[in-house]
Design a protein around this motif. Structure first.
Motif, short mmCIF file in Angstrom:
data_model
loop_
_atom_site.label_atom_id
_atom_site.label_comp_id
_atom_site.label_asym_id
_atom_site.label_seq_id
_atom_site.Cartn_x
_atom_site.Cartn_y
_atom_site.Cartn_z
N GLN A 58 -8.54 17.91 -13.07
CA GLN A 58 -7.54 17.03 -13.32
C GLN A 58 -8.20 15.47 -13.33
OE1 GLN A 58 -4.38 17.63 -13.87
NE2 GLN A 58 -4.59 19.79 -13.47
N PRO A 59 -7.63 14.75 -14.46
CA PRO A 59 -8.31 13.58 -14.85
C PRO A 59 -7.88 12.42 -13.76
CG PRO A 59 -6.10 13.92 -16.28
CD PRO A 59 -6.60 15.06 -15.47
N VAL A 60 -8.90 11.77 -13.40
CA VAL A 60 -8.69 10.78 -12.37
C VAL A 60 -7.89 9.54 -12.81
CG1 VAL A 60 -10.07 8.87 -10.89
CG2 VAL A 60 -10.95 11.09 -11.32
N PRO A 61 -6.96 9.16 -12.10
CA PRO A 61 -6.13 8.18 -12.57
C PRO A 61 -6.89 6.96 -13.28
CG PRO A 61 -5.11 8.71 -10.60
CD PRO A 61 -6.60 9.53 -10.75
N LEU A 62 -6.34 6.20 -14.28
CA LEU A 62 -7.42 5.12 -15.20
C LEU A 62 -7.50 4.24 -14.00
CD1 LEU A 62 -5.83 5.00 -18.55
CD2 LEU A 62 -8.10 5.82 -17.91
N ALA A 63 -6.53 3.90 -13.30
CA ALA A 63 -6.58 2.55 -12.38
C ALA A 63 -7.70 2.65 -11.30
CB ALA A 63 -5.27 2.35 -11.40
N LEU A 64 -8.21 4.02 -10.87
CA LEU A 64 -9.13 4.31 -10.14
C LEU A 64 -10.41 4.27 -10.34
CD1 LEU A 64 -7.48 6.88 -7.77
CD2 LEU A 64 -7.44 4.31 -7.60
N ARG A 65 -10.76 4.50 -11.72
CA ARG A 65 -11.93 4.59 -12.57
C ARG A 65 -12.84 3.36 -12.40
NH1 ARG A 65 -10.73 8.57 -17.76
NH2 ARG A 65 -9.08 9.75 -16.74
N ASN A 66 -13.88 3.65 -12.47
CA ASN A 66 -14.99 2.45 -12.23
C ASN A 66 -15.10 1.82 -13.67
OD1 ASN A 66 -16.82 0.65 -11.17
ND2 ASN A 66 -18.63 1.85 -11.52
N ALA A 67 -15.48 0.58 -13.85
CA ALA A 67 -15.40 -0.15 -15.24
C ALA A 67 -16.59 -1.00 -15.42
CB ALA A 67 -14.08 -0.52 -15.67
N PHE A 76 -2.00 -2.42 2.70
CA PHE A 76 -1.67 -1.10 2.22
C PHE A 76 -0.64 -1.57 0.78
CE2 PHE A 76 1.76 1.98 1.76
CZ PHE A 76 1.11 2.97 1.57
N THR A 77 -0.90 -0.57 -0.06
CA THR A 77 0.07 -0.70 -1.24
C THR A 77 0.61 0.80 -1.67
OG1 THR A 77 0.00 -1.27 -3.58
CG2 THR A 77 -2.20 -0.68 -2.63
N HIS A 78 1.73 0.94 -2.08
CA HIS A 78 2.06 2.27 -2.60
C HIS A 78 1.80 2.49 -4.10
CE1 HIS A 78 5.08 1.94 0.60
NE2 HIS A 78 4.97 3.10 0.73
N MET A 79 0.50 2.57 -4.14
CA MET A 79 0.01 3.16 -5.63
C MET A 79 -0.43 4.48 -5.54
SD MET A 79 -3.90 1.32 -6.16
CE MET A 79 -4.10 2.47 -8.08
N GLU A 80 -0.46 5.14 -6.74
CA GLU A 80 -0.84 6.66 -6.88
C GLU A 80 -2.32 6.77 -6.94
OE1 GLU A 80 -0.43 10.17 -6.47
OE2 GLU A 80 1.42 9.77 -7.34
N PHE A 81 -2.90 7.63 -5.97
CA PHE A 81 -4.24 8.10 -6.03
C PHE A 81 -4.74 9.25 -6.45
CE2 PHE A 81 -3.84 4.52 -2.77
CZ PHE A 81 -4.51 3.71 -3.05
N LEU A 82 -3.65 10.39 -6.36
CA LEU A 82 -3.92 11.63 -6.97
C LEU A 82 -3.74 11.56 -8.53
CD1 LEU A 82 -2.01 13.89 -4.22
CD2 LEU A 82 -4.46 14.05 -4.87
N PRO A 83 -4.48 12.77 -9.10
CA PRO A 83 -4.04 12.62 -10.32
C PRO A 83 -2.65 13.14 -10.68
CG PRO A 83 -6.17 13.89 -9.83
CD PRO A 83 -5.53 13.49 -8.49
N GLU A 84 -2.17 12.73 -11.89
CA GLU A 84 -0.49 12.71 -12.03
C GLU A 84 -0.03 14.18 -11.82
OE1 GLU A 84 2.46 11.89 -15.74
OE2 GLU A 84 0.38 11.33 -15.92
N ALA A 85 -0.63 15.04 -12.11
CA ALA A 85 -0.42 16.76 -12.08
C ALA A 85 -0.17 16.84 -10.74
CB ALA A 85 -1.05 17.56 -12.95
N LEU A 86 -0.76 16.21 -9.64
CA LEU A 86 -1.01 16.60 -8.33
C LEU A 86 -0.23 15.69 -7.37
CD1 LEU A 86 -4.70 17.73 -8.22
CD2 LEU A 86 -2.76 19.01 -8.50
#
Length: 423
Positions: A349-358, A382-392
């Motif tokens: 499953q693709p890693v969310p773009l926000a979590l990818r190294n740039a 703490f922040t309510h952001m999505e860390f899992l791939p979207e499908a999971l």
């Protein structure tokens, strides 16, 4: 040149058909699945899962003979891909064969993969034997081609039947005029293992120099006690004792753990092997319920390495008692198993773009790392952001154990993630 008499008693008495096979009536009794195969002279690929000495090898031999198939036996302890390929080549030349693999759980993925094609084409009918849960130890592709049958430890009635057959049918025992006056000790010490039972009987009869041989509980206890230090570090007793040691600590029984630890030490077991097993248990069975358990187990391994035997015995004892008495949790182990299963089933499953190294401008242009929320910039870190791939999203893998430490963890996770994960 060896003769029949040179063979172990358990081998001499190995049944040749289901009518003389003791035990496993849920599989070989009238109308049961293996009985139907036997009567029809047919056999399909299967895996026998059960403790040592419950008839796995014997059943494979009986089914192969009834089906008229050549029988090839490999041990996963010593065999490799080369042996499997040679067996497949034999089947290609001579026709379908039955391949029995003892301790199939010791085959790695590549070795198991090498069997798939031949089993799929019907060149080989595979019967695997394992003492470990095949769901964890056998690859899914091979497991899907085999039916799993569970073998149970022999009951006292089954074991008594084995003893009676032995004294009535074995020529050597008949020569020694063996009389079973008492059998309680033999049955108890066998632990439901038919082969061990017959080995014990043979040992007792060999030890007694007179004829007739009258088997009593006292005689059996005396013989076994005198041989107790004869510990085979590569054989079944090795695995039986370390299994009992681990299960005693897991079951929070320090008295039983001490007994099995002493058995291993008296038998010459490698102290580092014992310490290593306790390290595994500290994470698998205690985990975050008591993080100090892993620290102590690690220190124990280091101390054993530095001190050596016999000075390290007290360190092993101290650690085993601590681990046995500790609060338990397998939540970390269960979470990992769930995560591995999910990774296998859901693919990459693709890693969310926000979590990818740039690290490069191109990656930044592709939105890598955009909208990442640095936890320490927010209230409560703490922040309510999505860390899992979207499908999971929303998938719960870690379920805190029912103990004070993990209840605290559950409380914090509930405060943070109740709306998403339902803690």
């Amino acid at each position: 040149m060896s003769t029949v008499k040179d063979m172990p008693l358990a081998e001499r008495l190995r049944p040749k058909d289901l009518d003389t096979f003791a035990g496993q009536q849920h599989l070989v009794g009238k109308g049961q699945v293996l009985r139907r195969m036997y009567e029809q002279g047919q056999v399909t690929s299967m895996i026998f899962w059960g403790p040592p000495g419950t008839g796995k090898t014997t059943l494979a031999n009986i089914l192969a003979a009834k089906a008229g198939l050549p029988f090839v036996s490999l041990s996963a302890v010593t065999a490799g891909v080369k042996d499997v390929k040679e067996t497949i080549q034999l089947a290609q030349k001579s026709g379908r064969i039955l391949l029995f693999i003892d301790e199939i759980h010791r085959f790695n993925k590549a070795q198991q993969d090498s069997l798939l094609g031949a089993v799929e084409k019907g060149l080989i009918t595979l019967i695997g034997a394992t003492t470990e849960n095949p769901s964890f130890e056998v690859i899914r592709a091979l497991l899907s081609r085999c039916q799993v049958y569970v073998l149970e430890p022999f009951t006292d009635q089954d074991l008594a039947q084995l003893l009676q057959q032995a004294v009535e049918k074995d020529a050597w025992l008949l020569e020694r005029k063996v009389h079973l006056e008492e059998t309680t000790a033999l049955l108890r010490l066998s632990g439901g293992d038919g082969r061990k039972l017959l080995n014990l009987l043979e040992l007792v009869v060999q030890t007694v120099g007179t004829i007739p041989v009258v088997v009593t509980d006292q005689l059996v206890e005396e013989v076994v006690h005198s041989r107790m230090a004869a510990y085979d570090k590569t054989g079944e007793m090795h695995y039986d004792l370390v299994s009992a040691f681990i299960k005693s600590m897991r079951g929070s029984d320090p008295n039983a753990a001490m007994y099995y630890l002493a058995r291993m030490l008296e038998g010459g077991e490698d102290p580092k092997f014992i310490a290593r097993r306790m390290l595994i248990l500290a994470s698998e069975d205690i985990g975050n319920a008591n993080p100090n358990a892993l620290l102590l187990a690690t220190s124990c391994f280091q101390a054993v390495t530095m001190l050596g035997y016999p000075e390290c015995m007290l360190t092993l004892s101290q650690t085993a008692i601590y681990l046995a008495a500790s609060v338990k949790s397998n939540a970390a182990y269960t979470a990992l198993q769930k995560a591995r299963k999910l990774a296998r089933e859901q693919g990459d499953q693709p890693v969310p773009l926000a979590l990818r190294n740039a690290p490069t401008a191109l990656m930044k242009d592709m939105q890598y790392g955009k909208d990442y929320q640095y936890a320490h910039d927010f209230t409560g870190n703490f922040t309510h952001m999505e860390f899992l791939p979207e499908a999971l999203s929303g998938t719960v893998l870690y379920e805190p154990g029912m103990n004070p430490r993990e209840e605290e963890m559950r409380k914090r996770l509930r405060e943070l993630w109740k709306s998403k994960y339902g803690y």
